[in-house]
Scaffold this motif. Structure first.
Motif, PDB file in Angstrom:
ATOM      1  N   ARG A 208       0.849  -1.240  -0.010  1.00 26.96           N
ATOM      2  CA  ARG A 208      -0.089  -0.066  -0.080  1.00 26.96           C
ATOM      3  C   ARG A 208       1.163   1.336  -0.017  1.00 26.96           C
ATOM      4  O   ARG A 208       2.072   1.190   0.340  1.00 26.96           O
ATOM      5  N   LYS A 209       0.148   2.523  -0.366  1.00 25.86           N
ATOM      6  CA  LYS A 209       1.082   3.438  -0.415  1.00 25.86           C
ATOM      7  C   LYS A 209       1.900   4.013   0.602  1.00 25.86           C
ATOM      8  O   LYS A 209       3.032   4.506   0.535  1.00 25.86           O
ATOM      9  N   ASN A 210       1.131   4.106   1.625  1.00 25.93           N
ATOM     10  CA  ASN A 210       1.778   4.534   3.096  1.00 25.93           C
ATOM     11  C   ASN A 210       2.273   3.460   3.895  1.00 25.93           C
ATOM     12  O   ASN A 210       2.480   3.220   5.151  1.00 25.93           O
ATOM     13  N   LYS A 244       9.064   7.330   2.808  1.00 30.27           N
ATOM     14  CA  LYS A 244       8.294   8.077   2.035  1.00 30.27           C
ATOM     15  C   LYS A 244       8.763   7.878   0.443  1.00 30.27           C
ATOM     16  O   LYS A 244       7.844   7.454  -0.367  1.00 30.27           O
ATOM     17  N   SER A 247       7.608   4.603  -0.737  1.00 33.45           N
ATOM     18  CA  SER A 247       6.191   4.186  -0.931  1.00 33.45           C
ATOM     19  C   SER A 247       5.777   4.981  -2.326  1.00 33.45           C
ATOM     20  O   SER A 247       4.637   5.086  -2.538  1.00 33.45           O
ATOM     21  N   GLY A 248       6.734   5.805  -2.703  1.00 31.99           N
ATOM     22  CA  GLY A 248       6.421   6.524  -3.982  1.00 31.99           C
ATOM     23  C   GLY A 248       5.755   7.849  -3.692  1.00 31.99           C
ATOM     24  O   GLY A 248       5.154   8.507  -4.741  1.00 31.99           O
ATOM     25  N   GLU A 249       5.820   8.384  -2.617  1.00 32.56           N
ATOM     26  CA  GLU A 249       5.309   9.780  -2.231  1.00 32.56           C
ATOM     27  C   GLU A 249       6.091  10.576  -2.554  1.00 32.56           C
ATOM     28  O   GLU A 249       7.391  10.618  -2.518  1.00 32.56           O
TER      29      GLU A 249
END
Length: 249
Positions: A208-210, A244, A247-249
């Motif tokens: 998941r993103k985060n 971050k 995770s791609g942020e």
């Protein structure tokens, strides 16, 4: 009194001292943090009651939970912090409004009687995909004490943490190589090899993103049969920002 428990009334002063900012600036930062937590936990996940797992009404001389039950609300806690900077006055708000189940109405409770757990607060913030303020986290407070003490002692502790992390990461690399190159000899060995491959894959392709990279690394090491570090805060200090980025942020 547990060093994990801290009064709500102490958050702004601690933040102000830790980051060397004004109380108004500290309150504004905490106000925005609560709003971000509401957006994630309250609106996106529909768990508006999660705040009551972290904050509670205690006693003047103890963090022990009061006999009567009180329910906190994100917006009202946010308003408490807003009270520090929304007015031209330098007077700090003394109370926070919460719902008393016994009285069946909202009541203003002195902020000095409202407590929170440093550990639970940090986990709550991390679960929202946000880095918790070091001024509140237990590890951050302990680190501040060390920074204010002997430089030689701090240097020794830091070097030991860095050494342990580096040795652990090298060991993880070896375990991944072994899982891919060596043929398992039995069922248990195959299960262990599969877990290590899965853990490595999760680092490269977060579910998941985060995703919390620090937790993933600690659990990865546990699956490999050794301890990397004891908590995520230690990894975060030496890998700040990497979670971050991963995770791609």
């Amino acid at each position: 009194m547990s060093d994990d428990a801290v009064r709500l009334s102490e958050l702004v002063p601690e933040y102000s001292r830790y980051y060397n900012v004004t109380p108004k600036e500290a309150a504004h930062a905490l106000h925005e943090l609560i709003d971000d937590l509401y957006s994630e936990h309250g609106e996106k996940r529909g768990n508006r009651l999660s705040i009551n797992e972290v904050f509670w009404v205690g006693k003047p001389d103890s963090s022990k939970r009061a006999a009567r039950n009180y329910n906190f609300h994100f917006q009202l806690l946010s308003q408490y912090f807003q009270g520090f900077f929304a007015s031209a006055s330098e007077v700090s708000p003394g109370c926070v409004s919460c719902y008393s189940e016994f009285d069946e109405r909202f009541k203003d409770v002195p902020a000095s009687l409202v407590w929170l757990s440093r550990c639970k607060f940090s986990e709550w913030v991390l679960d929202a995909g946000i880095d918790p303020p070091e001024s509140i986290s237990k590890a951050g407070v302990a680190r501040k004490v060390l920074e204010d003490s002997s430089d030689s002692t701090l240097k020794t502790l830091e070097l030991e943490s860095i050494r342990k992390i580096m040795v652990g990461l090298v060991r993880l690399i070896k375990e991944v190589d072994k899982a891919h190159c060596e043929q398992p000899v039995d069922y248990d060995d195959k299960r262990r090899s599969d877990r290590i491959k899965l853990r490595a894959s999760r680092l490269n392709n977060p579910p998941r993103k985060n995703t919390d990279l620090y937790r993933e690394l600690i659990e990865f090491a546990e699956d490999a049969g050794f301890e990397l570090v004891k908590d995520r805060q230690t990894l975060r200090r030496y890998m700040h920002g990497e979670s971050k980025a991963s995770s791609g942020e």
